[in-house]
Write an enzyme that holds these catalytic residues in place. Sequence first.
Site, PDB file in Angstrom:
ATOM      1  N   ARG A  67      41.689  63.383   2.628  1.00  0.00           N
ATOM      2  CA  ARG A  67      41.785  63.150   4.071  1.00  0.00           C
ATOM      3  C   ARG A  67      41.520  64.428   4.848  1.00  0.00           C
ATOM      4  O   ARG A  67      40.836  64.437   5.856  1.00  0.00           O
ATOM      5  CB  ARG A  67      43.184  62.626   4.436  1.00  0.00           C
ATOM      6  CG  ARG A  67      43.459  61.232   3.921  1.00  0.00           C
ATOM      7  CD  ARG A  67      44.930  60.952   3.904  1.00  0.00           C
ATOM      8  NE  ARG A  67      45.617  61.868   2.994  1.00  0.00           N
ATOM      9  CZ  ARG A  67      46.889  61.747   2.646  1.00  0.00           C
ATOM     10  NH1 ARG A  67      47.622  60.781   3.129  1.00  0.00           N
ATOM     11  NH2 ARG A  67      47.438  62.602   1.805  1.00  0.00           N
ATOM     12  N   SER A  84      51.222  57.208   2.883  1.00  0.00           N
ATOM     13  CA  SER A  84      52.302  56.259   2.584  1.00  0.00           C
ATOM     14  C   SER A  84      53.644  56.877   2.947  1.00  0.00           C
ATOM     15  O   SER A  84      54.535  56.202   3.452  1.00  0.00           O
ATOM     16  CB  SER A  84      52.290  55.893   1.103  1.00  0.00           C
ATOM     17  OG  SER A  84      51.102  55.229   0.782  1.00  0.00           O
ATOM     18  N   HIS A 114      44.058  53.656   2.325  1.00  0.00           N
ATOM     19  CA  HIS A 114      43.782  53.179   0.954  1.00  0.00           C
ATOM     20  C   HIS A 114      42.737  52.051   0.993  1.00  0.00           C
ATOM     21  O   HIS A 114      41.791  52.037   0.203  1.00  0.00           O
ATOM     22  CB  HIS A 114      45.057  52.609   0.316  1.00  0.00           C
ATOM     23  CG  HIS A 114      46.097  53.631  -0.026  1.00  0.00           C
ATOM     24  ND1 HIS A 114      47.412  53.495   0.303  1.00  0.00           N
ATOM     25  CD2 HIS A 114      46.007  54.802  -0.706  1.00  0.00           C
ATOM     26  CE1 HIS A 114      48.099  54.541  -0.144  1.00  0.00           C
ATOM     27  NE2 HIS A 114      47.271  55.353  -0.756  1.00  0.00           N
ATOM     28  N   LYS A 161      59.418  59.354  -8.377  1.00  0.00           N
ATOM     29  CA  LYS A 161      59.985  59.098  -7.051  1.00  0.00           C
ATOM     30  C   LYS A 161      60.685  57.738  -7.055  1.00  0.00           C
ATOM     31  O   LYS A 161      60.313  56.852  -7.804  1.00  0.00           O
ATOM     32  CB  LYS A 161      58.862  59.032  -6.006  1.00  0.00           C
ATOM     33  CG  LYS A 161      57.905  60.188  -6.038  1.00  0.00           C
ATOM     34  CD  LYS A 161      56.677  59.854  -5.188  1.00  0.00           C
ATOM     35  CE  LYS A 161      55.442  60.577  -5.630  1.00  0.00           C
ATOM     36  NZ  LYS A 161      54.218  60.022  -5.076  1.00  0.00           N
TER      37      LYS A 161
HETATM   38  O1  PNS Z   1      49.099  58.156  -4.692  1.00  0.00           O
HETATM   39  P1  PNS Z   1      49.466  59.420  -5.414  1.00  0.00           P
HETATM   40  O2  PNS Z   1      50.973  59.508  -5.583  1.00  0.00           O
HETATM   41  O3  PNS Z   1      48.888  60.645  -4.782  1.00  0.00           O
HETATM   42  O4  PNS Z   1      48.834  59.314  -6.888  1.00  0.00           O
HETATM   43  C1  PNS Z   1      49.029  60.308  -7.848  1.00  0.00           C
HETATM   44  C2  PNS Z   1      48.581  59.810  -9.240  1.00  0.00           C
HETATM   45  C3  PNS Z   1      49.277  58.517  -9.601  1.00  0.00           C
HETATM   46  C4  PNS Z   1      47.089  59.567  -9.221  1.00  0.00           C
HETATM   47  C5  PNS Z   1      48.896  60.941 -10.266  1.00  0.00           C
HETATM   48  O5  PNS Z   1      50.214  61.332 -10.105  1.00  0.00           O
HETATM   49  C6  PNS Z   1      48.658  60.507 -11.705  1.00  0.00           C
HETATM   50  O6  PNS Z   1      47.534  60.312 -12.118  1.00  0.00           O
HETATM   51  N1  PNS Z   1      49.754  60.337 -12.457  1.00  0.00           N
HETATM   52  C7  PNS Z   1      49.714  59.903 -13.825  1.00  0.00           C
HETATM   53  C8  PNS Z   1      50.138  60.993 -14.774  1.00  0.00           C
HETATM   54  C9  PNS Z   1      48.995  61.917 -15.077  1.00  0.00           C
HETATM   55  O7  PNS Z   1      47.964  61.539 -15.565  1.00  0.00           O
HETATM   56  N2  PNS Z   1      49.217  63.205 -14.754  1.00  0.00           N
HETATM   57  C10 PNS Z   1      48.234  64.242 -14.931  1.00  0.00           C
HETATM   58  C11 PNS Z   1      47.366  64.329 -13.690  1.00  0.00           C
HETATM   59  S1  PNS Z   1      46.867  65.945 -13.454  1.00  0.00           S
END
Ligand code: PNS
Length: 181
Positions: free
Chosen positions: A92, A130, A19, A43
Site C-alpha cells: 500500500r 484490517s 484485499h 494474534k
Molecule cells: O495478512 P498478513 O497478516 O499480513 O499475512 C501475513 C502472512 C500470513 C502472509 C505471513 O505471516 C505468513 O506467510 N505466515 C505463515 C508462516 C510463514 O510462512 N512464515 C515465514 C514467512 S517469512
Amino acid sequence: MTRGIAVYPGSFDPPTNGHLDLIERGSKIFEELVVAILRNSEKSPMFSVAERLEMLRELTAELKNVRLDTFDGLMVQFAKSIGAKCVLRGIRAISDYEYELQMALMNRRLEPRLETVFMMPADKYSYVSSRLVREVAQAGGPVKALVPELVERKLREKVDPAYKLGEESGPDTTRRRKKKA
Ligand code: PNS
C-alpha cells in the site's frame, strides 16, 4: 494472463476493500488465484477462520478463477502443495515495503522457485488495513467504504450482538431507530 497458480496468503481479519481490490487485480493476471487464510496466527483474531472463509466465499463468488483455502505452518510449503508458482502480496505504501521485502526474501530462501509478485491496490485504499478497520469498528466508528457491506454488517454484529437480533426481526427495526434518537 499468466499461466499457473498464484497464492494470496494473509490473515484477512476481516477482508477489506483493499484485499478485494487486490484479489480482483490478481484474478486478471493469474490463471488461478488461491486466497489462503493463515490458520495458526498468534494474534487473537476477531473473526474465526470459518467466518473469514464464509465472508470471502460470498465476496469472491463472481470470480471464477479464485479459490479459497486455509493453511498452517510455512506458507511456502502450502504454496508447493498446491503447485503455486507465485505469491501475491499487496504493497500500500512505502511503510509496507520493509516487512514485505523481508518476508519475500525469507520465502525465497525457503523456496527459491516461488516468486513473490507485489501489486498495489487502488490508491483510495492505501491507508486501509484490517487492524485499523477493527480498531475503528470496535470503538463504534464508521467503516463504510473501507470494507464491503457484508463485512461492515459482520463487524457490527461482533461489536454489538444486539444488532444481529435486530437484523433477524426485519431490516428496519424500531430498536435501531430508537437507539439513534
Ligand atoms: O495478512 P498478513 O497478516 O499480513 O499475512 C501475513 C502472512 C500470513 C502472509 C505471513 O505471516 C505468513 O506467510 N505466515 C505463515 C508462516 C510463514 O510462512 N512464515 C515465514 C514467512 S517469512
